[in-house]
Write an enzyme that holds these catalytic residues in place. Structure first.
Site, PDB file in Angstrom:
ATOM      1  N   ARG A  31       0.860  -1.176   0.028  1.00 33.88           N
ATOM      2  CA  ARG A  31       0.125  -0.104  -0.033  1.00 33.88           C
ATOM      3  C   ARG A  31       0.807   1.171  -0.095  1.00 33.88           C
ATOM      4  O   ARG A  31       1.892   1.302   0.572  1.00 33.88           O
ATOM      5  CB  ARG A  31      -0.936  -0.010   1.150  1.00 33.88           C
ATOM      6  CG  ARG A  31      -1.976  -1.107   1.109  1.00 33.88           C
ATOM      7  CD  ARG A  31      -2.849  -0.798   2.127  1.00 33.88           C
ATOM      8  NE  ARG A  31      -3.853  -2.296   2.287  1.00 33.88           N
ATOM      9  CZ  ARG A  31      -4.789  -2.333   1.151  1.00 33.88           C
ATOM     10  NH1 ARG A  31      -5.199  -1.667   0.299  1.00 33.88           N
ATOM     11  NH2 ARG A  31      -5.127  -3.678   1.345  1.00 33.88           N
ATOM     12  N   ASP A  32       0.584   2.296  -0.663  1.00 30.72           N
ATOM     13  CA  ASP A  32       1.189   3.776  -0.569  1.00 30.72           C
ATOM     14  C   ASP A  32       1.085   4.109   0.806  1.00 30.72           C
ATOM     15  O   ASP A  32       0.197   4.117   1.339  1.00 30.72           O
ATOM     16  CB  ASP A  32       0.690   4.400  -1.933  1.00 30.72           C
ATOM     17  CG  ASP A  32       1.732   5.555  -2.400  1.00 30.72           C
ATOM     18  OD1 ASP A  32       2.321   5.712  -3.503  1.00 30.72           O
ATOM     19  OD2 ASP A  32       1.624   6.409  -1.263  1.00 30.72           O
ATOM     20  N   ILE A  33       2.238   4.804   1.090  1.00 31.25           N
ATOM     21  CA  ILE A  33       2.240   5.288   2.443  1.00 31.25           C
ATOM     22  C   ILE A  33       1.509   6.719   2.280  1.00 31.25           C
ATOM     23  O   ILE A  33       1.016   6.914   3.582  1.00 31.25           O
ATOM     24  CB  ILE A  33       3.657   5.485   2.895  1.00 31.25           C
ATOM     25  CG1 ILE A  33       4.109   5.933   4.259  1.00 31.25           C
ATOM     26  CG2 ILE A  33       4.298   6.746   2.193  1.00 31.25           C
ATOM     27  CD1 ILE A  33       5.322   5.636   4.680  1.00 31.25           C
ATOM     28  N   ASN A  89       4.854   6.781 -13.377  1.00 25.49           N
ATOM     29  CA  ASN A  89       5.749   8.008 -13.389  1.00 25.49           C
ATOM     30  C   ASN A  89       6.918   7.685 -13.862  1.00 25.49           C
ATOM     31  O   ASN A  89       7.619   6.859 -13.464  1.00 25.49           O
ATOM     32  CB  ASN A  89       5.468   8.871 -12.052  1.00 25.49           C
ATOM     33  CG  ASN A  89       4.071   9.153 -11.904  1.00 25.49           C
ATOM     34  OD1 ASN A  89       3.454   9.793 -12.783  1.00 25.49           O
ATOM     35  ND2 ASN A  89       3.654   9.294 -10.615  1.00 25.49           N
ATOM     36  N   VAL A  98      10.216   8.428  -6.543  1.00 18.70           N
ATOM     37  CA  VAL A  98      11.236   7.352  -6.018  1.00 18.70           C
ATOM     38  C   VAL A  98      11.704   6.389  -7.471  1.00 18.70           C
ATOM     39  O   VAL A  98      11.143   6.073  -8.221  1.00 18.70           O
ATOM     40  CB  VAL A  98      10.299   6.018  -5.236  1.00 18.70           C
ATOM     41  CG1 VAL A  98      11.053   4.898  -5.221  1.00 18.70           C
ATOM     42  CG2 VAL A  98       9.323   6.844  -4.246  1.00 18.70           C
ATOM     43  N   HIS A 102       8.016   1.475 -10.619  1.00 12.02           N
ATOM     44  CA  HIS A 102       6.863   0.981  -9.864  1.00 12.02           C
ATOM     45  C   HIS A 102       5.364   1.400 -10.525  1.00 12.02           C
ATOM     46  O   HIS A 102       5.529   2.340 -11.255  1.00 12.02           O
ATOM     47  CB  HIS A 102       6.726   1.532  -8.300  1.00 12.02           C
ATOM     48  CG  HIS A 102       6.870   3.017  -8.552  1.00 12.02           C
ATOM     49  ND1 HIS A 102       8.188   3.677  -8.630  1.00 12.02           N
ATOM     50  CD2 HIS A 102       5.942   3.912  -8.106  1.00 12.02           C
ATOM     51  CE1 HIS A 102       7.789   4.977  -8.480  1.00 12.02           C
ATOM     52  NE2 HIS A 102       6.498   5.106  -8.201  1.00 12.02           N
ATOM     53  N   MET A 103       4.355   0.445 -10.359  1.00  9.12           N
ATOM     54  CA  MET A 103       3.160   1.147 -11.088  1.00  9.12           C
ATOM     55  C   MET A 103       2.137   1.385  -9.878  1.00  9.12           C
ATOM     56  O   MET A 103       2.143   0.483  -9.184  1.00  9.12           O
ATOM     57  CB  MET A 103       2.589  -0.194 -11.990  1.00  9.12           C
ATOM     58  CG  MET A 103       1.139  -0.048 -12.427  1.00  9.12           C
ATOM     59  SD  MET A 103       0.708  -1.667 -13.214  1.00  9.12           S
ATOM     60  CE  MET A 103       1.733  -2.012 -14.620  1.00  9.12           C
ATOM     61  N   HIS A 104       1.406   2.436  -9.995  1.00 11.74           N
ATOM     62  CA  HIS A 104       0.300   2.632  -9.103  1.00 11.74           C
ATOM     63  C   HIS A 104      -0.741   2.003  -9.568  1.00 11.74           C
ATOM     64  O   HIS A 104      -1.301   2.307 -10.618  1.00 11.74           O
ATOM     65  CB  HIS A 104      -0.033   4.249  -9.226  1.00 11.74           C
ATOM     66  CG  HIS A 104       1.236   5.189  -8.490  1.00 11.74           C
ATOM     67  ND1 HIS A 104       1.465   5.707  -7.329  1.00 11.74           N
ATOM     68  CD2 HIS A 104       2.419   5.444  -9.076  1.00 11.74           C
ATOM     69  CE1 HIS A 104       2.431   6.321  -7.420  1.00 11.74           C
ATOM     70  NE2 HIS A 104       3.045   6.248  -8.479  1.00 11.74           N
TER      71      HIS A 104
HETATM   72  P1  5GP Z   1       6.171   8.270  -7.844  1.00 12.08           P
HETATM   73  O1  5GP Z   1       5.997   9.779  -7.629  1.00 12.08           O
HETATM   74  O2  5GP Z   1       7.574   7.981  -7.757  1.00 12.08           O
HETATM   75  O3  5GP Z   1       5.544   7.582  -9.181  1.00 12.08           O
HETATM   76  O4  5GP Z   1       5.387   7.614  -6.519  1.00 12.08           O
HETATM   77  C1  5GP Z   1       6.074   7.077  -5.333  1.00 12.08           C
HETATM   78  C2  5GP Z   1       5.244   6.790  -4.500  1.00 12.08           C
HETATM   79  O5  5GP Z   1       5.883   6.318  -3.314  1.00 12.08           O
HETATM   80  C3  5GP Z   1       4.483   7.678  -3.640  1.00 12.08           C
HETATM   81  O6  5GP Z   1       3.081   7.705  -4.019  1.00 12.08           O
HETATM   82  C4  5GP Z   1       4.686   7.767  -2.213  1.00 12.08           C
HETATM   83  O7  5GP Z   1       3.784   8.096  -1.229  1.00 12.08           O
HETATM   84  C5  5GP Z   1       5.252   6.392  -2.260  1.00 12.08           C
HETATM   85  N1  5GP Z   1       6.065   6.003  -1.148  1.00 12.08           N
HETATM   86  C6  5GP Z   1       7.147   6.753  -0.956  1.00 12.08           C
HETATM   87  N2  5GP Z   1       8.015   6.223   0.031  1.00 12.08           N
HETATM   88  C7  5GP Z   1       7.421   5.041   0.459  1.00 12.08           C
HETATM   89  C8  5GP Z   1       7.339   4.157   1.592  1.00 12.08           C
HETATM   90  O8  5GP Z   1       8.603   4.242   2.156  1.00 12.08           O
HETATM   91  N3  5GP Z   1       6.352   3.119   1.850  1.00 12.08           N
HETATM   92  C9  5GP Z   1       5.291   3.161   1.050  1.00 12.08           C
HETATM   93  N4  5GP Z   1       4.587   2.260   1.259  1.00 12.08           N
HETATM   94  N5  5GP Z   1       5.339   4.087  -0.025  1.00 12.08           N
HETATM   95  C10 5GP Z   1       6.168   4.900  -0.113  1.00 12.08           C
END
Ligand code: 5GP
Ligand code: ZN
Length: 115
Positions: A31-33, A89, A98, A102-104
């Site tokens: 799960r996203d944090i 992204n 990050v 990764h895929m949301h």
């Molecule tokens: P991005 O913007 O790179 O596509 O998305 C990175 C996602 O990773 C963000 O939605 C952020 O909330 C999530 N995220 C960052 N650090 C952590 C973490 O330590 N644990 C979890 N579960 N999600 C994280």
């Protein structure tokens, strides 16, 4: 290959505890944090890739595994029928935070138009 400074590599290794909702040989899901929707999951390859453009054809099975994970999670999270959105992204213009591919998976509410 892992990156010792990478947060998602640390989660994969278990150095940062996180519930894995799905796992196979190629990827896992958490799960996203900071969720942006009632369901907000991240499907993450176990190997440290930063960008899709850096992957070679030999890694196509990893992409397949990520979509398979998303498919199974959409069903188990109950969003397959109402609908959901998959987002990847990449680099600055997307706001990628990050640097580990990764895929949301977002769902559980009307997501509205992409904008
Ligand atoms: P991005 O913007 O790179 O596509 O998305 C990175 C996602 O990773 C963000 O939605 C952020 O909330 C999530 N995220 C960052 N650090 C952590 C973490 O330590 N644990 C979890 N579960 N999600 C994280
Ligand atoms: Zn990584």
């Amino acid at each position: 290959m892992t990156d010792e400074d990478c947060i998602f590599c640390k989660i994969n290794a278990g150095d940062i505890p996180s519930e894995k909702l799905f796992e196979d040989d190629d990827c896992f899901a958490i799960r996203d944090i900071a969720p942006k929707a009632p369901t907000h999951l991240l499907v993450i390859p176990k190997e440290h890739f930063t960008y899709l453009t850096g992957m070679t054809a030999g890694f196509q099975p990893v992409i397949g595994s990520m979509y398979n994970a998303a498919r199974q999670l959409a069903i188990s999270e109950g969003v397959a029928e109402p609908g959901y959105r998959l987002i990847v992204n990449q680099r600055d213009d997307s706001g990628q935070e990050v640097p580990h591919l990764h895929m949301h998976l977002l769902g559980g509410r009307k997501l509205g138009p992409m904008g």
